[in-house]
Design an enzyme around this catalytic site. Structure first.
Site, PDB file in Angstrom:
ATOM      1  N   HIS A   1       0.837  -1.202   0.000  1.00 34.79           N
ATOM      2  CA  HIS A   1       0.000   0.000   0.000  1.00 34.79           C
ATOM      3  C   HIS A   1       0.867   1.245   0.000  1.00 34.79           C
ATOM      4  O   HIS A   1       1.823   1.340   0.759  1.00 34.79           O
ATOM      5  CB  HIS A   1      -0.907   0.016   1.235  1.00 34.79           C
ATOM      6  CG  HIS A   1      -1.821   1.195   1.259  1.00 34.79           C
ATOM      7  ND1 HIS A   1      -3.012   1.215   0.572  1.00 34.79           N
ATOM      8  CD2 HIS A   1      -1.692   2.415   1.829  1.00 34.79           C
ATOM      9  CE1 HIS A   1      -3.599   2.383   0.753  1.00 34.79           C
ATOM     10  NE2 HIS A   1      -2.810   3.143   1.504  1.00 34.79           N
TER      11      HIS A   1
ATOM     12  N   ASP B   1     -14.544   3.790   8.666  1.00 40.49           N
ATOM     13  CA  ASP B   1     -13.502   4.673   8.120  1.00 40.49           C
ATOM     14  C   ASP B   1     -14.071   5.558   7.022  1.00 40.49           C
ATOM     15  O   ASP B   1     -13.734   6.733   6.921  1.00 40.49           O
ATOM     16  CB  ASP B   1     -12.326   3.861   7.584  1.00 40.49           C
ATOM     17  CG  ASP B   1     -11.353   4.755   6.818  1.00 40.49           C
ATOM     18  OD1 ASP B   1     -10.763   5.645   7.464  1.00 40.49           O
ATOM     19  OD2 ASP B   1     -11.226   4.605   5.600  1.00 40.49           O
TER      20      ASP B   1
ATOM     21  N   ARG C   1     -13.689  13.932   8.440  1.00 40.75           N
ATOM     22  CA  ARG C   1     -12.356  14.553   8.593  1.00 40.75           C
ATOM     23  C   ARG C   1     -12.097  15.539   7.463  1.00 40.75           C
ATOM     24  O   ARG C   1     -11.500  16.593   7.660  1.00 40.75           O
ATOM     25  CB  ARG C   1     -11.268  13.471   8.599  1.00 40.75           C
ATOM     26  CG  ARG C   1     -11.220  12.672   9.898  1.00 40.75           C
ATOM     27  CD  ARG C   1     -10.400  11.402   9.726  1.00 40.75           C
ATOM     28  NE  ARG C   1      -9.038  11.689   9.295  1.00 40.75           N
ATOM     29  CZ  ARG C   1      -8.272  10.825   8.620  1.00 40.75           C
ATOM     30  NH1 ARG C   1      -8.725   9.630   8.313  1.00 40.75           N
ATOM     31  NH2 ARG C   1      -7.060  11.156   8.274  1.00 40.75           N
TER      32      ARG C   1
ATOM     33  N   SER D   1      -6.789   4.842   9.648  1.00 39.77           N
ATOM     34  CA  SER D   1      -7.626   4.781   8.446  1.00 39.77           C
ATOM     35  C   SER D   1      -7.032   3.798   7.435  1.00 39.77           C
ATOM     36  O   SER D   1      -7.727   2.902   6.929  1.00 39.77           O
ATOM     37  CB  SER D   1      -7.714   6.200   7.848  1.00 39.77           C
ATOM     38  OG  SER D   1      -8.237   6.173   6.551  1.00 39.77           O
TER      39      SER D   1
ATOM     40  N   LYS E   1      -8.299  -0.570   6.638  1.00 38.36           N
ATOM     41  CA  LYS E   1      -8.672  -1.144   5.342  1.00 38.36           C
ATOM     42  C   LYS E   1      -7.742  -2.297   4.954  1.00 38.36           C
ATOM     43  O   LYS E   1      -8.179  -3.296   4.373  1.00 38.36           O
ATOM     44  CB  LYS E   1      -8.669  -0.050   4.273  1.00 38.36           C
ATOM     45  CG  LYS E   1      -9.896   0.851   4.393  1.00 38.36           C
ATOM     46  CD  LYS E   1      -9.815   2.080   3.510  1.00 38.36           C
ATOM     47  CE  LYS E   1      -8.853   3.102   4.070  1.00 38.36           C
ATOM     48  NZ  LYS E   1      -8.963   4.445   3.524  1.00 38.36           N
TER      49      LYS E   1
HETATM   50  N1  URA Z   1      -5.475   7.448   2.926  1.00 42.69           N
HETATM   51  C1  URA Z   1      -6.431   6.889   3.688  1.00 42.69           C
HETATM   52  O1  URA Z   1      -6.973   5.852   3.344  1.00 42.69           O
HETATM   53  N2  URA Z   1      -6.761   7.486   4.844  1.00 42.69           N
HETATM   54  C2  URA Z   1      -6.181   8.625   5.275  1.00 42.69           C
HETATM   55  O2  URA Z   1      -6.534   9.107   6.338  1.00 42.69           O
HETATM   56  C3  URA Z   1      -5.193   9.196   4.463  1.00 42.69           C
HETATM   57  C4  URA Z   1      -4.846   8.573   3.303  1.00 42.69           C
END
Ligand code: URA
Ligand code: CA
Length: 432
Positions: A82, A161, A168, A183, A187
Protein backbone atom coordinates in the site's frame (compact mmCIF):
# COMPACT_ATOMS: atom_id res chain seq x y z
CA UNK A 1 -21.24 5.12 28.40
CA UNK A 2 -21.65 8.67 27.12
CA UNK A 3 -19.78 10.26 24.23
CA UNK A 4 -19.38 13.53 26.13
CA UNK A 5 -17.32 11.72 28.79
CA UNK A 6 -15.00 10.27 26.15
CA UNK A 7 -14.48 13.69 24.60
CA UNK A 8 -13.75 15.18 28.01
CA UNK A 9 -11.31 12.40 28.89
CA UNK A 10 -9.39 12.84 25.65
CA UNK A 11 -9.51 16.64 25.95
CA UNK A 12 -7.85 16.39 29.37
CA UNK A 13 -5.09 14.11 28.10
CA UNK A 14 -6.49 10.76 29.21
CA UNK A 15 -6.06 7.43 27.45
CA UNK A 16 -9.19 5.72 26.12
CA UNK A 17 -9.88 2.06 26.78
CA UNK A 18 -10.72 -0.46 24.10
CA UNK A 19 -14.37 -0.44 25.22
CA UNK A 20 -14.53 3.34 24.93
CA UNK A 21 -13.03 3.32 21.44
CA UNK A 22 -15.43 0.56 20.33
CA UNK A 23 -18.30 2.61 21.76
CA UNK A 24 -17.29 5.59 19.64
CA UNK A 25 -16.73 3.63 16.41
CA UNK A 26 -19.90 1.56 16.72
CA UNK A 27 -22.00 4.57 17.75
CA UNK A 28 -20.74 6.78 14.96
CA UNK A 29 -21.22 4.04 12.36
CA UNK A 30 -24.81 3.28 13.41
CA UNK A 31 -25.71 6.96 13.67
CA UNK A 32 -26.35 7.08 17.43
CA UNK A 33 -23.39 9.45 17.90
CA UNK A 34 -23.97 12.69 15.95
CA UNK A 35 -21.49 14.43 13.65
CA UNK A 36 -20.88 17.29 16.10
CA UNK A 37 -19.64 14.97 18.81
CA UNK A 38 -17.57 12.93 16.37
CA UNK A 39 -16.07 16.13 14.92
CA UNK A 40 -15.10 17.38 18.36
CA UNK A 41 -13.63 14.00 19.19
CA UNK A 42 -11.53 14.01 16.00
CA UNK A 43 -10.24 17.48 16.81
CA UNK A 44 -9.23 16.44 20.34
CA UNK A 45 -7.32 13.51 18.80
CA UNK A 46 -5.70 15.93 16.37
CA UNK A 47 -4.36 17.99 19.31
CA UNK A 48 -3.85 15.34 22.00
CA UNK A 49 -2.60 12.46 19.83
CA UNK A 50 -3.14 8.79 20.72
CA UNK A 51 -1.04 6.03 22.25
CA UNK A 52 -0.12 2.99 20.14
CA UNK A 53 -2.69 0.98 22.03
CA UNK A 54 -5.43 3.51 21.32
CA UNK A 55 -4.50 3.64 17.63
CA UNK A 56 -4.50 -0.17 17.41
CA UNK A 57 -7.91 -0.37 19.05
CA UNK A 58 -9.27 2.34 16.75
CA UNK A 59 -7.85 0.49 13.74
CA UNK A 60 -9.35 -2.85 14.76
CA UNK A 61 -12.73 -1.32 15.58
CA UNK A 62 -12.86 0.30 12.11
CA UNK A 63 -11.59 -2.88 10.41
CA UNK A 64 -14.38 -4.86 12.09
CA UNK A 65 -17.10 -2.34 11.25
CA UNK A 66 -17.90 -4.07 7.93
CA UNK A 67 -16.80 -6.99 5.76
CA UNK A 68 -13.56 -8.68 6.76
CA UNK A 69 -12.22 -10.54 3.75
CA UNK A 70 -11.09 -14.09 4.35
CA UNK A 71 -8.18 -15.02 2.09
CA UNK A 72 -7.31 -18.20 3.98
CA UNK A 73 -8.37 -20.37 1.05
CA UNK A 74 -5.50 -18.88 -0.98
CA UNK A 75 -2.37 -20.93 -0.49
CA UNK A 76 0.79 -19.23 0.72
CA UNK A 77 1.53 -15.99 2.53
CA UNK A 78 -0.58 -13.20 1.06
CA UNK A 79 1.36 -9.95 1.01
CA UNK A 80 -0.33 -6.65 0.32
CA UNK A 81 1.37 -3.43 -0.71
CA UNK A 82 0.00 0.00 0.00
CA UNK A 83 1.21 3.47 -0.85
CA UNK A 84 0.16 6.51 1.16
CA UNK A 85 -0.27 8.32 -2.12
CA UNK A 86 1.64 10.14 -4.77
CA UNK A 87 1.60 11.59 -8.24
CA UNK A 88 2.06 9.35 -11.26
CA UNK A 89 2.57 6.31 -9.04
CA UNK A 90 2.56 3.42 -11.50
CA UNK A 91 4.19 0.98 -9.05
CA UNK A 92 1.33 -1.44 -8.35
CA UNK A 93 0.67 -2.11 -12.03
CA UNK A 94 4.25 -3.33 -12.49
CA UNK A 95 4.60 -4.96 -9.08
CA UNK A 96 1.49 -7.14 -9.17
CA UNK A 97 2.50 -9.25 -12.22
CA UNK A 98 6.21 -9.13 -11.36
CA UNK A 99 5.83 -10.44 -7.82
CA UNK A 100 3.24 -12.99 -8.98
CA UNK A 101 5.73 -14.20 -11.60
CA UNK A 102 8.05 -15.44 -8.83
CA UNK A 103 5.21 -17.35 -7.17
CA UNK A 104 4.03 -14.92 -4.49
CA UNK A 105 0.21 -14.73 -4.39
CA UNK A 106 -0.91 -11.14 -5.04
CA UNK A 107 -4.52 -10.54 -3.95
CA UNK A 108 -4.65 -6.81 -4.47
CA UNK A 109 -7.52 -4.55 -3.55
CA UNK A 110 -7.01 -1.06 -4.82
CA UNK A 111 -8.88 2.19 -4.69
CA UNK A 112 -10.01 4.77 -7.16
CA UNK A 113 -8.37 8.14 -7.10
CA UNK A 114 -9.61 11.55 -6.10
CA UNK A 115 -7.63 14.55 -7.31
CA UNK A 116 -4.44 14.29 -9.36
CA UNK A 117 -4.67 11.21 -11.56
CA UNK A 118 -6.77 8.14 -11.06
CA UNK A 119 -6.00 5.35 -8.62
CA UNK A 120 -4.62 1.99 -9.74
CA UNK A 121 -8.14 0.74 -10.46
CA UNK A 122 -8.86 3.70 -12.74
CA UNK A 123 -5.58 3.21 -14.58
CA UNK A 124 -6.33 -0.47 -15.20
CA UNK A 125 -9.69 0.52 -16.66
CA UNK A 126 -7.77 2.30 -19.43
CA UNK A 127 -7.17 -1.23 -20.76
CA UNK A 128 -10.11 -2.05 -23.07
CA UNK A 129 -12.45 -4.56 -21.41
CA UNK A 130 -10.59 -4.80 -18.10
CA UNK A 131 -13.00 -5.65 -15.25
CA UNK A 132 -12.10 -4.30 -11.82
CA UNK A 133 -15.21 -5.46 -9.99
CA UNK A 134 -14.57 -9.13 -9.27
CA UNK A 135 -16.86 -11.32 -7.17
CA UNK A 136 -15.06 -12.57 -4.08
CA UNK A 137 -15.09 -16.20 -5.27
CA UNK A 138 -13.69 -15.32 -8.67
CA UNK A 139 -11.02 -13.10 -7.10
CA UNK A 140 -9.84 -15.94 -4.83
CA UNK A 141 -9.97 -18.49 -7.65
CA UNK A 142 -7.84 -16.29 -9.91
CA UNK A 143 -5.21 -15.74 -7.22
CA UNK A 144 -5.11 -19.46 -6.43
CA UNK A 145 -4.78 -20.49 -10.05
CA UNK A 146 -2.69 -17.66 -11.48
CA UNK A 147 -1.15 -15.90 -8.43
CA UNK A 148 -2.61 -12.52 -9.29
CA UNK A 149 -5.83 -10.50 -9.39
CA UNK A 150 -6.53 -6.82 -8.81
CA UNK A 151 -9.98 -5.73 -7.72
CA UNK A 152 -11.74 -2.63 -6.45
CA UNK A 153 -12.42 -2.37 -2.75
CA UNK A 154 -15.61 -4.08 -1.63
CA UNK A 155 -18.32 -1.52 -0.90
CA UNK A 156 -18.63 -2.55 2.73
CA UNK A 157 -14.93 -2.54 3.67
CA UNK A 158 -14.37 -0.54 6.88
CA UNK A 159 -17.56 1.59 6.61
CA UNK A 160 -16.61 3.35 9.86
CA UNK A 161 -13.50 4.67 8.12
CA UNK A 162 -15.51 5.75 5.09
CA UNK A 163 -17.85 7.81 7.27
CA UNK A 164 -15.09 9.21 9.46
CA UNK A 165 -12.89 10.08 6.49
CA UNK A 166 -15.71 12.10 4.94
CA UNK A 167 -16.12 13.95 8.24
CA UNK A 168 -12.36 14.55 8.59
CA UNK A 169 -12.32 15.96 5.09
CA UNK A 170 -14.65 18.81 6.12
CA UNK A 171 -13.38 19.39 9.68
CA UNK A 172 -9.65 19.95 9.02
CA UNK A 173 -8.72 16.69 10.72
CA UNK A 174 -7.25 14.71 7.82
CA UNK A 175 -3.65 15.61 8.66
CA UNK A 176 -3.39 13.67 11.88
CA UNK A 177 -0.93 10.79 12.15
CA UNK A 178 -3.08 8.56 14.44
CA UNK A 179 -6.10 9.15 12.19
CA UNK A 180 -4.24 8.52 8.92
CA UNK A 181 -2.49 5.44 10.33
CA UNK A 182 -5.73 3.90 11.64
CA UNK A 183 -7.63 4.78 8.45
CA UNK A 184 -5.12 3.08 6.16
CA UNK A 185 -4.43 0.10 8.41
CA UNK A 186 -8.13 -0.60 9.07
CA UNK A 187 -8.67 -1.14 5.34
CA UNK A 188 -5.50 -3.24 4.97
CA UNK A 189 -6.48 -5.46 7.90
CA UNK A 190 -10.07 -5.85 6.68
CA UNK A 191 -8.80 -6.88 3.25
CA UNK A 192 -7.23 -9.97 4.71
CA UNK A 193 -3.50 -9.95 3.88
CA UNK A 194 -1.09 -11.84 6.14
CA UNK A 195 1.72 -9.36 5.62
CA UNK A 196 1.84 -5.73 4.53
CA UNK A 197 4.51 -3.70 2.74
CA UNK A 198 3.86 0.02 3.11
CA UNK A 199 5.25 2.71 0.85
CA UNK A 200 5.11 5.88 2.92
CA UNK A 201 5.69 8.80 0.59
CA UNK A 202 7.18 12.12 1.62
CA UNK A 203 7.45 15.49 -0.08
CA UNK A 204 5.34 17.94 -2.06
CA UNK A 205 3.12 15.30 -3.69
CA UNK A 206 2.46 13.35 -0.48
CA UNK A 207 0.38 13.68 2.70
CA UNK A 208 3.56 13.87 4.73
CA UNK A 209 5.49 16.90 3.52
CA UNK A 210 8.64 16.22 5.56
CA UNK A 211 10.74 13.20 6.48
CA UNK A 212 10.11 13.50 10.24
CA UNK A 213 6.34 13.19 9.85
CA UNK A 214 6.70 10.42 7.26
CA UNK A 215 8.97 8.48 9.63
CA UNK A 216 6.48 8.85 12.47
CA UNK A 217 3.59 7.73 10.28
CA UNK A 218 5.61 4.74 9.01
CA UNK A 219 6.65 3.68 12.54
CA UNK A 220 3.08 4.03 13.79
CA UNK A 221 1.63 1.93 10.96
CA UNK A 222 4.30 -0.76 11.30
CA UNK A 223 3.66 -1.03 15.05
CA UNK A 224 -0.10 -1.28 14.74
CA UNK A 225 0.18 -3.78 11.88
CA UNK A 226 2.32 -5.98 14.10
CA UNK A 227 0.05 -5.50 17.13
CA UNK A 228 -2.81 -6.65 14.88
CA UNK A 229 -0.87 -9.79 14.01
CA UNK A 230 0.23 -8.82 10.49
CA UNK A 231 3.90 -8.79 9.63
CA UNK A 232 4.36 -5.21 8.47
CA UNK A 233 7.25 -3.08 7.21
CA UNK A 234 7.53 0.30 5.55
CA UNK A 235 9.70 1.91 2.90
CA UNK A 236 9.83 5.70 3.08
CA UNK A 237 10.10 7.09 -0.44
CA UNK A 238 10.57 10.46 -2.06
CA UNK A 239 7.52 12.10 -3.61
CA UNK A 240 8.96 15.61 -3.97
CA UNK A 241 8.59 15.07 -7.73
CA UNK A 242 6.24 12.64 -9.53
CA UNK A 243 7.34 9.01 -9.77
CA UNK A 244 8.43 7.91 -13.21
CA UNK A 245 7.68 10.04 -16.26
CA UNK A 246 4.01 9.46 -17.06
CA UNK A 247 1.11 11.00 -15.13
CA UNK A 248 -2.21 9.87 -16.53
CA UNK A 249 -3.98 6.58 -17.13
CA UNK A 250 -3.31 5.11 -20.61
CA UNK A 251 0.18 6.63 -20.53
CA UNK A 252 0.85 5.07 -17.12
CA UNK A 253 -0.19 1.66 -18.47
CA UNK A 254 2.28 2.27 -21.31
CA UNK A 255 4.91 3.20 -18.72
CA UNK A 256 4.18 0.01 -16.78
CA UNK A 257 4.62 -2.03 -19.99
CA UNK A 258 7.90 -0.25 -20.76
CA UNK A 259 9.08 -1.07 -17.23
CA UNK A 260 8.13 -4.74 -17.63
CA UNK A 261 10.13 -4.65 -20.89
CA UNK A 262 13.17 -3.34 -19.00
CA UNK A 263 12.87 0.14 -20.55
CA UNK A 264 11.05 1.94 -17.78
CA UNK A 265 12.11 5.10 -15.95
CA UNK A 266 14.97 4.46 -13.53
CA UNK A 267 13.15 5.65 -10.39
CA UNK A 268 10.01 3.61 -11.07
CA UNK A 269 12.07 0.51 -11.84
CA UNK A 270 14.06 0.91 -8.62
CA UNK A 271 10.90 1.48 -6.56
CA UNK A 272 9.41 -1.72 -7.98
CA UNK A 273 12.51 -3.74 -7.10
CA UNK A 274 12.76 -2.29 -3.58
CA UNK A 275 9.10 -2.89 -2.70
CA UNK A 276 8.97 -6.19 -4.58
CA UNK A 277 12.02 -7.59 -2.75
CA UNK A 278 10.42 -6.79 0.59
CA UNK A 279 7.20 -8.54 -0.53
CA UNK A 280 9.06 -11.65 -1.68
CA UNK A 281 10.94 -11.87 1.64
CA UNK A 282 7.78 -11.34 3.74
CA UNK A 283 6.09 -14.07 1.68
CA UNK A 284 8.91 -16.42 2.65
CA UNK A 285 9.99 -17.05 -0.95
CA UNK A 286 13.52 -15.74 -0.39
CA UNK A 287 15.76 -15.55 2.67
CA UNK A 288 17.37 -12.22 1.88
CA UNK A 289 16.53 -9.05 -0.01
CA UNK A 290 19.44 -9.71 -2.41
CA UNK A 291 18.08 -13.14 -3.25
CA UNK A 292 14.58 -11.72 -3.70
CA UNK A 293 15.84 -8.99 -5.99
CA UNK A 294 17.75 -11.46 -8.15
CA UNK A 295 14.54 -13.51 -8.55
CA UNK A 296 12.62 -10.40 -9.61
CA UNK A 297 15.33 -9.28 -12.05
CA UNK A 298 15.25 -12.75 -13.62
CA UNK A 299 11.44 -12.70 -13.90
CA UNK A 300 11.55 -9.31 -15.56
CA UNK A 301 14.46 -9.93 -17.92
CA UNK A 302 13.19 -13.33 -19.04
CA UNK A 303 9.82 -11.84 -20.00
CA UNK A 304 7.94 -13.93 -17.41
CA UNK A 305 6.59 -10.84 -15.65
CA UNK A 306 5.31 -9.43 -18.94
CA UNK A 307 3.59 -12.75 -19.73
CA UNK A 308 2.03 -12.65 -16.25
CA UNK A 309 0.69 -9.17 -16.98
CA UNK A 310 -0.92 -10.44 -20.22
CA UNK A 311 -2.43 -13.34 -18.31
CA UNK A 312 -3.75 -11.02 -15.61
CA UNK A 313 -5.36 -8.75 -18.22
CA UNK A 314 -6.96 -11.67 -20.08
CA UNK A 315 -8.24 -13.21 -16.82
CA UNK A 316 -10.04 -9.99 -15.98
CA UNK A 317 -11.66 -9.56 -19.39
CA UNK A 318 -9.16 -7.13 -20.88
CA UNK A 319 -7.41 -7.24 -24.22
CA UNK A 320 -3.88 -8.61 -23.61
CA UNK A 321 -2.75 -7.49 -27.08
CA UNK A 322 -2.22 -3.99 -25.68
CA UNK A 323 0.95 -5.25 -23.98
CA UNK A 324 2.64 -5.68 -27.36
CA UNK A 325 0.63 -2.94 -29.05
CA UNK A 326 -0.15 -0.18 -26.52
CA UNK A 327 -1.51 2.02 -29.33
CA UNK A 328 -4.63 -0.19 -29.19
CA UNK A 329 -5.60 1.73 -26.05
CA UNK A 330 -7.58 4.95 -26.48
CA UNK A 331 -5.19 7.72 -27.58
CA UNK A 332 -5.39 11.47 -27.02
CA UNK A 333 -6.41 13.62 -30.00
CA UNK A 334 -3.71 16.24 -29.47
CA UNK A 335 -0.08 15.81 -28.47
CA UNK A 336 1.93 18.94 -27.67
CA UNK A 337 5.62 19.26 -26.87
CA UNK A 338 6.51 21.81 -24.21
CA UNK A 339 10.08 23.07 -24.83
CA UNK A 340 12.42 24.30 -22.09
CA UNK A 341 12.67 28.10 -22.05
CA UNK A 342 16.26 28.08 -20.81
CA UNK A 343 19.38 25.95 -20.51
CA UNK A 344 20.27 24.58 -17.09
CA UNK A 345 19.46 21.82 -14.64
CA UNK A 346 15.97 20.82 -13.52
CA UNK A 347 15.91 21.83 -9.86
CA UNK A 348 12.29 21.22 -8.86
CA UNK A 349 9.16 19.59 -10.26
CA UNK A 350 6.27 20.35 -7.91
CA UNK A 351 4.53 17.02 -7.77
CA UNK A 352 1.19 18.24 -6.50
CA UNK A 353 0.69 20.97 -9.11
CA UNK A 354 1.91 18.78 -11.97
CA UNK A 355 -0.69 16.26 -10.78
CA UNK A 356 -3.32 19.00 -10.81
CA UNK A 357 -2.28 19.92 -14.37
CA UNK A 358 -2.96 16.31 -15.41
CA UNK A 359 -6.28 16.46 -13.57
CA UNK A 360 -7.28 19.65 -15.43
CA UNK A 361 -6.67 17.80 -18.71
CA UNK A 362 -9.16 15.19 -17.44
CA UNK A 363 -6.85 12.47 -16.08
CA UNK A 364 -8.25 12.71 -12.54
CA UNK A 365 -11.42 13.62 -10.67
CA UNK A 366 -12.23 16.89 -8.95
CA UNK A 367 -15.28 15.32 -7.30
CA UNK A 368 -16.31 11.70 -6.80
CA UNK A 369 -18.91 12.05 -9.57
CA UNK A 370 -16.45 13.15 -12.30
CA UNK A 371 -15.49 10.69 -14.99
CA UNK A 372 -11.93 10.13 -16.14
CA UNK A 373 -10.55 10.74 -19.62
CA UNK A 374 -8.10 7.83 -19.87
CA UNK A 375 -6.05 9.03 -22.81
CA UNK A 376 -4.88 12.39 -21.43
CA UNK A 377 -2.02 13.35 -19.13
CA UNK A 378 1.52 14.67 -19.07
CA UNK A 379 4.87 13.00 -19.61
CA UNK A 380 8.01 14.43 -18.06
CA UNK A 381 11.13 14.09 -20.18
CA UNK A 382 13.47 15.61 -17.60
CA UNK A 383 13.50 14.81 -13.90
CA UNK A 384 15.18 16.66 -11.04
CA UNK A 385 18.98 16.70 -11.42
CA UNK A 386 18.93 16.31 -15.22
CA UNK A 387 20.42 18.89 -17.58
CA UNK A 388 18.24 20.46 -20.24
CA UNK A 389 18.94 22.77 -23.20
CA UNK A 390 16.73 25.63 -24.29
CA UNK A 391 14.23 24.33 -26.85
CA UNK A 392 14.59 20.70 -25.80
CA UNK A 393 11.30 18.96 -24.87
CA UNK A 394 10.63 19.25 -21.17
CA UNK A 395 7.13 17.78 -21.07
CA UNK A 396 4.63 16.27 -23.51
CA UNK A 397 0.95 17.12 -23.03
CA UNK A 398 -1.66 14.57 -24.13
CA UNK A 399 -5.01 16.31 -24.48
CA UNK A 400 -8.44 15.97 -26.02
CA UNK A 401 -8.94 19.72 -26.15
CA UNK A 402 -6.97 21.92 -28.49
CA UNK A 403 -6.38 24.78 -26.09
CA UNK A 404 -3.82 23.76 -23.47
CA UNK A 405 -2.40 27.25 -22.78
CA UNK A 406 -3.37 27.20 -19.09
CA UNK A 407 -1.89 23.74 -18.52
CA UNK A 408 1.31 24.72 -20.34
CA UNK A 409 1.68 27.80 -18.12
CA UNK A 410 1.04 25.72 -15.05
CA UNK A 411 3.79 23.29 -16.06
CA UNK A 412 6.26 26.13 -16.66
CA UNK A 413 5.37 27.62 -13.26
CA UNK A 414 5.99 24.33 -11.48
CA UNK A 415 9.20 23.15 -13.11
CA UNK A 416 12.22 25.18 -12.07
CA UNK A 417 15.39 25.27 -14.17
CA UNK A 418 18.62 26.74 -12.80
CA UNK A 419 21.93 25.77 -11.24
CA UNK A 420 23.00 22.16 -10.93
CA UNK A 421 21.40 20.04 -8.17
CA UNK A 422 21.84 16.38 -7.30
CA UNK A 423 19.18 13.84 -8.18
CA UNK A 424 17.10 13.31 -4.99
CA UNK A 425 17.47 10.00 -3.15
CA UNK A 426 14.43 7.80 -3.89
CA UNK A 427 14.51 5.66 -0.75
CA UNK A 428 14.56 7.78 2.38
CA UNK A 429 14.25 5.08 5.02
CA UNK A 430 13.23 1.51 5.87
CA UNK A 431 11.15 0.78 8.98
CA UNK A 432 10.83 -2.79 10.18
N1 URA B 1 -5.48 7.45 2.93
C1 URA B 1 -6.43 6.89 3.69
O1 URA B 1 -6.97 5.85 3.34
N2 URA B 1 -6.76 7.49 4.84
C2 URA B 1 -6.18 8.62 5.27
O2 URA B 1 -6.53 9.11 6.34
C3 URA B 1 -5.19 9.20 4.46
C4 URA B 1 -4.85 8.57 3.30
CA1 CA C 1 4.40 7.32 -13.44
Amino acid sequence: MRMIDLIEKKRDGGELTKEEINFFVDGYTDGSIPDYQASTFLMTVFYKDMTDEEITNLTLAMANSGDVIDLSSIEGVKVDKHSTGGVGDTTTIVLAPLVAAVGVPVAKMSGRGLGHTGGTIDKLEAIPGFQVELENDKFIKLVNETQVAVTGQSGNLAPADKKLYALRDVTATVDSIPLIASSIMSKKIASGADAIVLDVTTGDGAFMKNIEDATRLAKTMVRIGKLAGRNTMAVISDMSQPLGEAIGNTIEIEEAIATLNGNGPEDLTEMVYVLGSQMVVLAGKAATLEEARAMLVEALESGKAKEKFKEMIANQGGNPEIVDAPEKMEQAKFVYEVPAKETGCVREIHAENVGIAAMILGAGRKTKEDSIDYSVGVKLHKKVGMDVKEGETLVTIYSNTEDVAAVREMLYDNITIGEKVEEPALIRGIIT
